[in-house]
Motif scaffolding. Sequence first.
Motif, PDB file in Angstrom:
ATOM      1  N   SER A 222       0.573  -1.407   0.135  1.00 25.14           N
ATOM      2  CA  SER A 222       0.103  -0.022  -0.246  1.00 25.14           C
ATOM      3  C   SER A 222       0.962   1.270  -0.121  1.00 25.14           C
ATOM      4  O   SER A 222       0.542   1.975  -0.894  1.00 25.14           O
ATOM      5  CB  SER A 222      -0.610   0.416   1.438  1.00 25.14           C
ATOM      6  N   GLU A 223       1.543   1.031   1.004  1.00 23.33           N
ATOM      7  CA  GLU A 223       2.605   2.531   0.976  1.00 23.33           C
ATOM      8  C   GLU A 223       4.435   2.365  -0.008  1.00 23.33           C
ATOM      9  O   GLU A 223       4.694   2.994   0.119  1.00 23.33           O
ATOM     10  CB  GLU A 223       2.926   2.610   2.600  1.00 23.33           C
ATOM     11  N   GLY A 224       4.205   1.252  -0.530  1.00 28.09           N
ATOM     12  CA  GLY A 224       5.497   1.081  -1.550  1.00 28.09           C
ATOM     13  C   GLY A 224       6.571   1.776  -0.111  1.00 28.09           C
ATOM     14  O   GLY A 224       6.442   0.275   0.831  1.00 28.09           O
ATOM     15  N   VAL A 225       8.152   1.801  -0.542  1.00 24.06           N
ATOM     16  CA  VAL A 225       9.082   1.326   0.421  1.00 24.06           C
ATOM     17  C   VAL A 225       8.954   2.838   1.272  1.00 24.06           C
ATOM     18  O   VAL A 225       8.670   3.796   0.866  1.00 24.06           O
ATOM     19  CB  VAL A 225      10.494   1.827  -0.742  1.00 24.06           C
ATOM     20  N   ILE A 574       9.181  -3.160  -5.414  1.00 25.70           N
ATOM     21  CA  ILE A 574       8.252  -1.805  -6.336  1.00 25.70           C
ATOM     22  C   ILE A 574       7.426  -2.349  -7.367  1.00 25.70           C
ATOM     23  O   ILE A 574       6.682  -2.034  -7.968  1.00 25.70           O
ATOM     24  CB  ILE A 574       8.993  -0.309  -6.021  1.00 25.70           C
ATOM     25  N   ILE A 575       8.605  -1.972  -8.634  1.00 28.45           N
ATOM     26  CA  ILE A 575       8.370  -2.141  -9.814  1.00 28.45           C
ATOM     27  C   ILE A 575       8.004  -4.232 -10.084  1.00 28.45           C
ATOM     28  O   ILE A 575       7.012  -3.919 -11.626  1.00 28.45           O
ATOM     29  CB  ILE A 575      10.092  -2.651 -10.450  1.00 28.45           C
ATOM     30  N   PRO A 579       1.227  -1.865  -6.393  1.00 26.14           N
ATOM     31  CA  PRO A 579       0.085  -1.345  -7.531  1.00 26.14           C
ATOM     32  C   PRO A 579       0.878  -0.068  -7.507  1.00 26.14           C
ATOM     33  O   PRO A 579       0.561   0.441  -8.843  1.00 26.14           O
ATOM     34  CB  PRO A 579      -0.966  -1.486  -6.506  1.00 26.14           C
ATOM     35  N   THR A 580       1.600   0.864  -6.796  1.00 23.07           N
ATOM     36  CA  THR A 580       1.995   2.249  -7.252  1.00 23.07           C
ATOM     37  C   THR A 580       3.743   2.232  -8.169  1.00 23.07           C
ATOM     38  O   THR A 580       4.130   3.396  -8.310  1.00 23.07           O
ATOM     39  CB  THR A 580       2.678   2.532  -6.291  1.00 23.07           C
ATOM     40  N   LYS A 581       3.309   0.970  -9.097  1.00 23.82           N
ATOM     41  CA  LYS A 581       4.075   0.955  -9.514  1.00 23.82           C
ATOM     42  C   LYS A 581       4.674   1.792 -10.828  1.00 23.82           C
ATOM     43  O   LYS A 581       5.445   2.884 -11.138  1.00 23.82           O
ATOM     44  CB  LYS A 581       4.164  -0.841 -10.671  1.00 23.82           C
TER      45      LYS A 581
END
Length: 807
Positions: A222-225, A574-575, A579-581
């Motif tokens: 949800s938040e990524g890194v 991330i990639i 979903p924030t890719k």
Amino acid sequence: MTYIAVNSYFPSQVVSDAEKLSYDYGLKVAKAIEFEWFSNDTNHTRYDSNYRNFHELRLYARGEQSIKKYKDELSINGDLSYLNLDWKPVPIISKFVDIVVNGIAERTYNIKAYSQDPYGVSKRTAYMESIIEDMRMKSFDEFTSESFGINLAQNEPDTLPGNEEELALHMQLSYKQSVELAEEQALNVLMDGNNYELIRKRFYQDLTVLGIGAVKTSFTTSEGVTIDYVDPAKLVYSYTESPYFDDLYYVGEIKTIPINELAKQFPHLEQSDLEEIIQSSSLYNKDHYQHSYSYKENDKNKVQVLYFNYKTYMNEVYKVKETSSGAEKAIEKDDQFNPPENMEGGFTRLDRVIEVLYEGAIVVGTNKLLSWGIAKNMMRPKSDYTKVKMNYSIVAPRMYKGKIDSLVKRITGFADMIQLTHLKLQQVMSRMVPDGVYLDADGLAEVDLGNGTNYNPQEALNMFFQTGSVIGRSFTSEGDMNPGKVPIQEITSGAGGQKMQALIANYNYYLQMIRDVTGLNEARDGSTPDKNALVGIQKIAAANSNTATRHILQAGLFLTAETAEQLSLRISDIIEYSPTKEAFIQSVGAHNVATLEELQHLHLYDFGIFIELTPDEEEKALLENNIQVALAQQNIELEDAIDIREIRSLKLANQLLKVRRKDKIARDQKMQQENIQAQAMANAQAQQIAAQTEMQKNQAITESKSQLAQVEAQLEMQKMQAEGELKMALMQKEFEYNMQIRQVDSDSLNRKDKEKEDRKDQRTRIQATQQSELIDQRKNEKPPKNFESAGNDIMGGGFGLGMFEPK
């Protein structure tokens, strides 16, 4: 006091993977960690000891340390009723902490990514080989380009390095793969998005005050890194003697969170579980923190949760089966799979041991394990997938045998002495009284002002304070000696001044001790610069002070490098999973559209991460001095100086300076040789031109001489011809004259001969005559006869020529 656990209550790691995944195994690990850090067998737990020590150091760094020890030092049996002092601590340490932290935090840096996977290495090698080939074939390429208009060079000829040293610099300064640029931009975007600069200042503060700093990275879909600051006072970790904490097998942190946040993070908890957690946690806190400090938070709606990472190993097991086509098929199995030796079908076991990271959370003081399991999205270096990285990066540059030393810890004793000196100064000042005057009333009574009034005390004091003059009488009115002849005298009290000077010297002594212990001299803070000291000497002193705190800078750079490396590994997550890719790729590509394509496959690369620290002012000054010396000696051009100043790495800048200096000297020598050759050619051409001019001159002279000779010859011929004609005429005349002369001569000869003959005939006749006369004389014996003619010899004696006329 530093408390270190010596007993281990951890479960065995030599168990099956299934057992490690069990709830009971996770609870045993959590309780073992809790026992190491929260066991109160010594009245002070390891966690409390660390928390208290770190809290006290932070108070010292803020100038807010406890004043109880100072009151105990100055009190008499605990009685302070006679002391009216300002007990507020002198914030002397905070000044030195700010100098170190602010000075280091201002140092800028660049994150450099270096592609070290086989594809990136092969690409870099191919580029270098093309450069080397162009360097070797440069003369041939120039020939083909000039002769045939064909450019065979693979790279731009104007930018080719001249030698291997320049090639090494070119690869470091100019060559950069697009995927490396994409990686660097991705790291910068992640750090900027997580406000890493603020986190960086906080852990530099911790490294200076506490001697330890920590950062945590994590990944959620949800938040990524995310990058989080970790308070070292709330850290728990396995025993280590490494300053870089690279041999930990567990690490975690204590967080105090409200119940509502607990229910949000762990939605599987039911109402009964939450009530049990609150009750158990309250009983634990009441029993465990009976010796707690005022700074402890004691809120019944909050609980302490231990979040931890536990590193162990697991077996990757595969069943390998041979298919009918002869190929082999691998099927993943658990670590209990062990086919019997006599099993038919060609089954074999293939396994390897890899490190694995478990994540867990437990409410401190309870048996309620909130979560346990294999960590998702573990960070594994692509160069070695059997290794795994912890989520935490920790460093303590001055740790020995598990004990952590810090800059502030070294000087707290001196700060206490400075505070006591400050209080003593207040005490001495409170007991000091101003200078007064002694007034002799009897002496004043004996003074008569002469106007019928006596000298009263008020008038005497007014005159003394305004003019400094005093009226007195040496004798009394009765004529006796007056003992009070000086009715007003000053009363000085100088004892307090000496004490003040001693205390101020004591204060300066302990202040100097702080400078000596920390290495932060006056040149570093600029407090009392020596007016007689040269600027260069003060710069050297400041540079030495920077050297004394370099370990803090290096520790912070280590944390930054570790964080960047972890982010580099998490970019793949991330990639691949987040979903924030797309949003992440667009945010990176916004800086450079050319990297968008590279970012799509960024997770396939393996990068080495390096931190390039920009030079400080002293290093820049040294580099600038080298540049100015080179410019003054005309060893480099102004353009070279501009290029060198733009390089952030001091090492590369000096290397480029040396290369450009060598190139400039080589160019100057080549130019000098070319000038010599040009001068020689010019001289040769001048000599050739002079020779040609001389030849042309000689040729012209020869031609003119030849023409003159021809003219002269013609004139000579004409002269000779005229002379010949004249001579012929003269010769003719001469011939005629000669003929005439000859005729005359002939005639003259003839006459002469005739005269001779005539004379001869005459002599013969005379001779004959005389002979006959002689004969006649002898015969006749005549006397001598004179044969001279008398008077015939004299022309004037009547001689005439008539006889000689022709007859």
